[in-house]
Scaffold this motif. Structure first.
Motif, short mmCIF file in Angstrom:
data_model
loop_
_atom_site.label_atom_id
_atom_site.label_comp_id
_atom_site.label_asym_id
_atom_site.label_seq_id
_atom_site.Cartn_x
_atom_site.Cartn_y
_atom_site.Cartn_z
N GLY A 18 0.78 -1.23 0.00
CA GLY A 18 0.00 0.00 0.00
C GLY A 18 0.80 1.28 0.00
N TYR A 19 2.13 1.16 0.00
CA TYR A 19 2.95 2.37 -0.07
C TYR A 19 2.96 2.95 -1.48
CZ TYR A 19 5.36 2.51 4.48
OH TYR A 19 5.67 2.65 5.80
N GLN A 20 3.11 4.26 -1.56
CA GLN A 20 3.46 4.91 -2.83
C GLN A 20 4.98 4.84 -2.94
OE1 GLN A 20 1.29 8.92 -3.12
NE2 GLN A 20 1.16 8.40 -0.96
N GLY A 74 17.78 -1.22 -19.85
CA GLY A 74 17.09 -1.88 -20.96
C GLY A 74 15.98 -2.78 -20.43
N PRO A 75 15.26 -3.44 -21.37
CA PRO A 75 14.22 -4.38 -20.95
C PRO A 75 14.81 -5.43 -20.00
CG PRO A 75 14.21 -4.09 -23.34
CD PRO A 75 15.44 -3.39 -22.81
N GLY A 76 14.11 -5.71 -18.93
CA GLY A 76 14.60 -6.69 -17.96
C GLY A 76 15.44 -6.08 -16.86
N HIS A 77 15.81 -4.81 -17.02
CA HIS A 77 16.69 -4.18 -16.02
C HIS A 77 16.20 -2.82 -15.53
CE1 HIS A 77 19.47 -7.36 -16.99
NE2 HIS A 77 19.49 -6.99 -18.26
N CYS A 78 15.24 -2.21 -16.22
CA CYS A 78 14.78 -0.89 -15.80
C CYS A 78 14.07 -1.01 -14.44
CB CYS A 78 13.84 -0.30 -16.86
SG CYS A 78 12.31 -1.19 -17.04
N PRO A 79 13.89 0.09 -13.74
CA PRO A 79 13.29 0.02 -12.40
C PRO A 79 11.90 -0.63 -12.42
CG PRO A 79 14.25 2.19 -12.77
CD PRO A 79 14.29 1.47 -14.09
N THR A 80 11.65 -1.48 -11.45
CA THR A 80 10.33 -2.08 -11.25
C THR A 80 9.98 -1.94 -9.77
OG1 THR A 80 11.41 -4.23 -11.02
CG2 THR A 80 10.37 -3.77 -13.13
N GLY A 81 8.69 -1.90 -9.48
CA GLY A 81 8.24 -1.75 -8.09
C GLY A 81 8.04 -0.29 -7.70
N GLU A 117 -3.06 10.50 1.70
CA GLU A 117 -3.71 9.52 2.58
C GLU A 117 -2.87 8.26 2.78
OE1 GLU A 117 -6.60 10.27 4.16
OE2 GLU A 117 -6.18 12.21 3.20
N ARG A 118 -1.83 8.10 1.98
CA ARG A 118 -1.03 6.87 2.06
C ARG A 118 0.43 7.20 2.32
NH1 ARG A 118 -0.74 3.49 -2.66
NH2 ARG A 118 -1.16 5.30 -3.98
N PRO A 119 1.15 6.33 3.04
CA PRO A 119 2.58 6.58 3.25
C PRO A 119 3.35 6.38 1.95
CG PRO A 119 1.99 4.43 4.11
CD PRO A 119 0.70 5.07 3.66
N PHE A 120 4.55 6.94 1.91
CA PHE A 120 5.37 6.80 0.70
C PHE A 120 6.77 6.32 1.04
CE2 PHE A 120 5.76 11.29 2.05
CZ PHE A 120 7.13 11.43 2.15
N CYS A 121 7.38 5.68 0.04
CA CYS A 121 8.78 5.31 0.11
C CYS A 121 9.45 5.93 -1.11
CB CYS A 121 8.94 3.79 0.09
SG CYS A 121 10.67 3.30 -0.09
N LEU A 122 10.36 6.83 -0.84
CA LEU A 122 10.96 7.63 -1.90
C LEU A 122 12.47 7.44 -1.87
CD1 LEU A 122 10.90 10.03 -3.91
CD2 LEU A 122 10.70 11.54 -1.94
N MET A 123 13.04 7.08 -3.02
CA MET A 123 14.49 6.91 -3.11
C MET A 123 15.06 8.06 -3.93
SD MET A 123 14.53 2.79 -3.78
CE MET A 123 16.23 2.45 -3.29
N VAL A 124 15.95 8.83 -3.31
CA VAL A 124 16.57 9.98 -3.96
C VAL A 124 18.05 9.64 -4.14
CG1 VAL A 124 16.94 12.47 -3.84
CG2 VAL A 124 14.98 11.44 -2.64
N HIS A 125 18.43 9.33 -5.37
CA HIS A 125 19.77 8.81 -5.62
C HIS A 125 20.62 9.83 -6.39
CE1 HIS A 125 18.98 4.21 -5.18
NE2 HIS A 125 18.53 4.90 -4.17
N HIS A 126 21.48 10.52 -5.67
CA HIS A 126 22.32 11.52 -6.34
C HIS A 126 23.45 10.88 -7.13
CE1 HIS A 126 20.27 14.99 -4.93
NE2 HIS A 126 20.27 14.52 -3.69
N LYS A 127 23.73 11.51 -8.27
CA LYS A 127 24.89 11.08 -9.06
C LYS A 127 26.17 11.58 -8.38
CE LYS A 127 27.97 12.10 -12.63
NZ LYS A 127 28.47 10.75 -12.68
#
Ligand code: CA
Length: 473
Positions: free
Chosen positions: A94-96, A108-115, A168-178
């Motif tokens: 239920g997280y964003q 590429g296909p098979g490796h791009c972000p999922t979830g 209304e919903r909790p979130f999980c946010l990943m901030v990945h700096h270069k």
């Protein structure tokens, strides 16, 4: 009823060593906004990676598994995006979820972000100025160039997503700096910092690599000596001695590195200010870390890969007012594979059996479980590639470090197939914190060597990894 589980903001920079953060006692810079996280929460003094290189550490953090298990052993092994990751599990519960910035696990296909409900990531390493991003879309995503500086752009994307979120919903946010990954290109706002200053040199800038296994001298990552135009942004003066090159190269390099870090610090400040303004501070677990450490002229080097302290150690600070007392410090051995277990724990989601790390939520409350680990297992696979660092594995306890350079590619993608005679190193971290004296053959350590060797093999077996053929009892 509203979901009262905490929000999670995981901020990870690339190659930011703990000894360039003032909350870790840096002698060379100030990071006031990162210090806000540490002062308002907990600093971990013994957080380590299990493989000190970008792509593998990122896979370890997402999956909670060691690299021989997730098969992301080198920079040339993109992650299979069907693997179980903590963002997928949080999304299902239920997280964003969202990620912005550096991914570096394949696009590429098979490796791009999922979830992730939303994602925009840099292709590969990404650029500092006017970078391309890949935006979520059909067929793996659409590539578009954004005008501006990468750290600011990642922060803008993050804040835009936060502003549009479902409240209304909790979130999980990943901030990945270069940043601050090589080639350390600062933005206009920070490029004038340190102009007329001399940055203090590290104790081991002029290390001569004597009294070590041959891997240290063989490594091609000496400041000034092995750098090119992109690193120092000018021609390298001919005729300088190695000593002079290191002294000069260090100043050129470290100033840009610290300018780039200052940009991250400002951007973290923007994010923390937003949380304050939105009333989110109390209910949000904010983490700041880096995918590994980095040599800041230590041992005369830049880069990472080695199991030596500056590279092995990850900065880890977190703020979570619901559970963490402000200004607290923990010195238990915590690993990158533990991160997803903690996040699932605070989100009240069961961790799957396959994850190999362990939640350190007890530590957040100032308690160490009686059976907490006393040692860690490490392995660097990418033999010789890029900086001629030999493949090795090893064990670190609070007092000692035993390293075995097996120096063999073992068919790993991206590694260079040229093997050498294996060598051992043992360091007494209490007597020799800079790791300058290999005491493997010192009679005073005649009992320590077999005990640590056995521990190494035990930890290796515990995580399901395989011993090198020539490494025998
Ligand atoms: Ca990195």
């Amino acid at each position: 009823m509203a979901d009262s589980r905490p929000n999670i903001i995981f901020i990870m920079s690339d190659d930011h060593a703990a000894h360039a953060m003032s909350c870790y006692g840096s002698r060379i810079n100030r990071t006031p906004n990162l210090d806000r996280i540490a002062e308002g929460g907990m600093r971990f003094d013994n957080c380590f990676c299990t493989n000190s290189i970008c792509t593998p550490s990122r896979a370890a953090i997402l999956t909670g598994t060691y690299n021989h298990v997730n098969e992301v052993t080198t920079l040339a092994t993109p992650m299979d995006n069907r693997l179980t990751t903590y963002p997928k599990l949080l999304q299902q519960s239920g997280y964003q979820t969202a990620i912005f910035g550096k991914w570096h696990l394949g696009t590429g296909p098979g490796h791009c972000p999922t979830g992730f409900d939303a994602w925009s990531v840099l292709p590969g390493q990404g650029l500092y100025h006017n970078p391309d991003f890949i935006f979520a879309g059909p067929g793996g995503g659409r590539r578009r160039t954004l005008q501006g500086y990468v750290t600011d752009l990642i922060t803008d994307l993050t804040l835009e997503w936060l502003e549009a979120r479902d409240r209304e919903r909790p979130f999980c946010l990943m901030v990945h700096h270069k940043a601050p990954h090589r080639p350390w290109e600062p933005d206009e706002a920070h490029q004038h910092l340190y102009l007329n200053e001399q940055i203090p040199e590290p104790e081991t800038l002029f290390d001569d690599y004597s009294d070590r296994a041959s891997a240290a001298e063989a490594a091609e990552m000496r400041v000034g000596v092995h750098m090119d135009f992109r690193d120092v942004k000018c021609e390298i003066s001919p005729g300088l001695s190695e000593h002079e090159l290191r002294r000069w190269g260090y100043q050129r390099y470290i100033k840009d590195y610290l300018r780039v870090v200052a940009g991250i610090d400002d951007s973290v400040g923007r994010l923390l200010d937003y949380l304050e303004a939105e009333g989110l501070t109390e209910d949000t677990l904010v983490i700041y870390t880096s995918d590994q450490g980095f040599f800041l002229g230590d041992h005369g080097w830049y880069d990472k890969r080695f199991m030596y302290e500056e590279s092995l150690r990850m900065p880890l600070i977190l703020r979570y007012p619901r559970e963490v007392a402000s200004g607290s410090i923990n010195d238990d051995i915590v690993l990158n594979v533990d991160f997803p277990l903690l996040f699932l724990d605070v989100a009240e989601v069961d961790a799957p059996d396959g994850m190999q790390g362990r939640s350190f939520r007890s530590q957040l409350h100032g308690e160490t479980p009686a059976d907490w680990r006393q040692a860690l297992y490490y392995r660097y696979w990418m033999h010789k590639a890029h900086h001629n660092v030999y493949a090795h594995y090893g064990v670190r306890t609070k007092r000692h470090k035993l390293i075995y350079y097996y120096a063999d590619a073992l068919g790993q993608a991206g590694a260079i197939d040229e093997s050498y005679t294996p060598e051992w190193e043992l360091f007494d971290l209490e007597r020799d914190p800079y790791e300058l004296h290999n005491v493997y053959s010192d009679p005073a350590y005649a009992d320590t060597v077999p005990a640590l060797t056995e521990l190494l093999h035990q930890l290796q077996a515990d995580v399901g990894d395989t011993r090198y053929a020539l490494d025998v009892d």
